[in-house]
Design an enzyme around this catalytic site. Structure first.
Site, mmCIF file in Angstrom:
data_model
loop_
_atom_site.group_PDB
_atom_site.id
_atom_site.type_symbol
_atom_site.label_atom_id
_atom_site.label_comp_id
_atom_site.label_asym_id
_atom_site.label_seq_id
_atom_site.Cartn_x
_atom_site.Cartn_y
_atom_site.Cartn_z
ATOM 1 N N ASP A 81 0.842 -1.197 0.000
ATOM 2 C CA ASP A 81 0.000 0.000 0.000
ATOM 3 C C ASP A 81 0.884 1.256 0.000
ATOM 4 O O ASP A 81 1.819 1.357 0.798
ATOM 5 C CB ASP A 81 -0.865 -0.061 1.279
ATOM 6 C CG ASP A 81 -1.916 1.015 1.366
ATOM 7 O OD1 ASP A 81 -2.410 1.455 0.305
ATOM 8 O OD2 ASP A 81 -2.267 1.405 2.499
ATOM 9 N N GLY A 180 -7.590 8.372 7.527
ATOM 10 C CA GLY A 180 -7.794 8.644 8.952
ATOM 11 C C GLY A 180 -9.242 9.007 9.250
ATOM 12 O O GLY A 180 -10.091 8.985 8.358
ATOM 13 N N SER A 210 -12.542 4.368 5.533
ATOM 14 C CA SER A 210 -13.036 4.223 6.911
ATOM 15 C C SER A 210 -13.914 5.418 7.258
ATOM 16 O O SER A 210 -13.581 6.552 6.906
ATOM 17 C CB SER A 210 -11.866 4.196 7.899
ATOM 18 O OG SER A 210 -11.150 3.008 7.781
ATOM 19 N N THR A 232 -8.209 2.590 9.196
ATOM 20 C CA THR A 232 -8.579 3.238 10.458
ATOM 21 C C THR A 232 -9.705 2.524 11.220
ATOM 22 O O THR A 232 -9.614 2.359 12.441
ATOM 23 C CB THR A 232 -8.973 4.708 10.178
ATOM 24 O OG1 THR A 232 -7.839 5.346 9.574
ATOM 25 C CG2 THR A 232 -9.360 5.449 11.434
HETATM 26 P P1 13P Z 1 -8.358 4.719 6.131
HETATM 27 O O1 13P Z 1 -7.364 4.511 7.209
HETATM 28 O O2 13P Z 1 -8.966 6.088 6.177
HETATM 29 O O3 13P Z 1 -9.354 3.620 6.080
HETATM 30 O O4 13P Z 1 -7.548 4.659 4.739
HETATM 31 C C1 13P Z 1 -6.948 3.470 4.369
HETATM 32 C C2 13P Z 1 -6.190 3.609 3.097
HETATM 33 O O5 13P Z 1 -6.530 4.351 2.204
HETATM 34 C C3 13P Z 1 -4.986 2.772 2.956
HETATM 35 O O6 13P Z 1 -4.331 3.035 1.748
HETATM 36 O O1 G3H Z 2 -3.095 4.833 3.664
HETATM 37 C C1 G3H Z 2 -2.704 4.777 4.783
HETATM 38 C C2 G3H Z 2 -2.727 3.599 5.645
HETATM 39 O O2 G3H Z 2 -3.702 3.801 6.637
HETATM 40 C C3 G3H Z 2 -1.359 3.337 6.211
HETATM 41 O O3 G3H Z 2 -1.093 4.045 7.358
HETATM 42 O O4 G3H Z 2 1.305 4.616 7.065
HETATM 43 O O5 G3H Z 2 0.244 4.632 9.329
HETATM 44 O O6 G3H Z 2 0.692 2.475 8.151
HETATM 45 P P1 G3H Z 2 0.384 3.938 8.022
HETATM 46 ZN ZN ZN Z 3 -4.486 5.063 1.097
#
Ligand code: 13P
Ligand code: G3H
Ligand code: ZN
Length: 288
Positions: A81, A180, A210, A232
């Site tokens: 990711d 977030g 989220s 999140t």
């Molecule tokens: P959220 O934490 O807002 O669900 O976003 C997740 C995300 O986009 C990970 O790439």
């Molecule tokens: O897109 C973001 C994900 O929630 C990853 O978050 O970089 O804190 O692992 P993190």
């Molecule tokens: Zn993301």
């Protein structure tokens, strides 16, 4: 079974549903995702951010997910990711990730195109699917903060050009979601999503999902979103369950009991999402 990302998403695109891409950083979150997917007979994508990759050790977390995915009764893809660091992207390929995201959204358009194409060329040659991001999604991830003013919605003309020039398999777009917890009520630009999907046809990815209302999620799926990222909501369920359990069981010190409660709470969240996204009972026909 462990499969590539596009194997799962191509079918979701044809049949009009979305697959959850749930973030993990440890054993219990991974168990919660796989058990939820199996119980609902759904495909799933398990994703690891750069932060999680560094926290758990990329090789370790890949081994956990791959081992469990290979034994799973449903198709599971292992996805990097928001890959930004070239070294991490290459290590992810070496450690057996079946899908990677190159996030070049901080670069000017042409540079994002060139860097993304380079990653696509490498990934293609070893049969790994690639997600890229065009536009800027608001919020904070990997300690990089994009304010609401800085967040830039994806331009449909640029999206068409970007997809053609890079050859990516699926595209993350910015239409008003943020990483977030949401501070206010999110307003998504569904018209923009509709136009981008109708012109691109490829699987579209929604980040920062989220906390979005169920109607928004369902509308986004109807308009062509096929991969929905959730982190999140899982983290919050994990933390709330542990807080409450330790509050009520002040003498408890067995990590298996403490994390077991957290796992159950995470599964409740993940299963609700899978049903909301419409991928339940799609495991059998999930692959083309
Ligand atoms: P959220 O934490 O807002 O669900 O976003 C997740 C995300 O986009 C990970 O790439
Ligand atoms: O897109 C973001 C994900 O929630 C990853 O978050 O970089 O804190 O692992 P993190
Ligand atoms: Zn993301």
């Amino acid at each position: 079974m462990l499969v590539s990302g596009i194997d799962i998403l191509a079918k979701a695109n044809i049949d009009g549903y979305a697959v959850g891409a749930f973030n993990t950083s440890n054993l219990e979150i991974t168990q919660a995702i796989i058990e939820s997917a199996e119980e609902l007979n759904s495909p799933a994508i398990i994703q690891v951010s750069e932060g999680a990759f560094n926290y758990a050790g990329g090789k370790n977390i890949a081994a956990i997910v791959k081992t469990m995915a290979m034994d799973a009764s449903v198709p599971i893809a292992l996805h990097l990711d928001h890959g930004r660091d070239f070294g991490i992207l290459m290590k992810a390929i070496r450690f057996g990730f079946t899908s990677i995201m190159f996030d070049g959204s901080k670069y000017p358009l042409q540079e994002n195109v060139e860097r993304t194409r380079r990653i696509v060329d490498i990934a293609r040659s070893v049969g790994i699917s690639v997600e890229a991001e065009l536009g800027k999604i608001g919020g904070t991830e990997d300690n990089i903060s994009v304010s609401e003013q800085e967040a830039m919605y994806t331009d449909p003309d640029e999206a068409v050009e970007f997809a053609k020039e890079t050859g990516v398999d699926y595209l993350a777009i910015a239409i008003g979601t943020a990483h977030g917890p949401y501070k206010g009520v999110p307003h998504l630009d569904f018209e923009r999503l509709k136009e981008i999907k109708s012109r691109l046809g490829m699987p579209i990815v929604l980040h920062g999902a989220s906390g979005l209302p169920e109607e928004d999620i369902k509308k986004a799926v109807k308009l062509g979103v096929n991969k929905i990222n959730i982190d999140t909501d899982i983290r919050q369920a994990f933390a709330a369950a542990i807080r409450q359990f330790l509050d009520e069981n002040k003498e408890e010190y067995d990590p298996r009991k403490i994390l077991g409660v957290a796992k159950k709470a995470m599964k409740d969240v993940i299963k609700k999402k899978i049903i909301m996204f419409g991928s339940d009972n799609k495991a059998k026909e999930a692959l083309i």
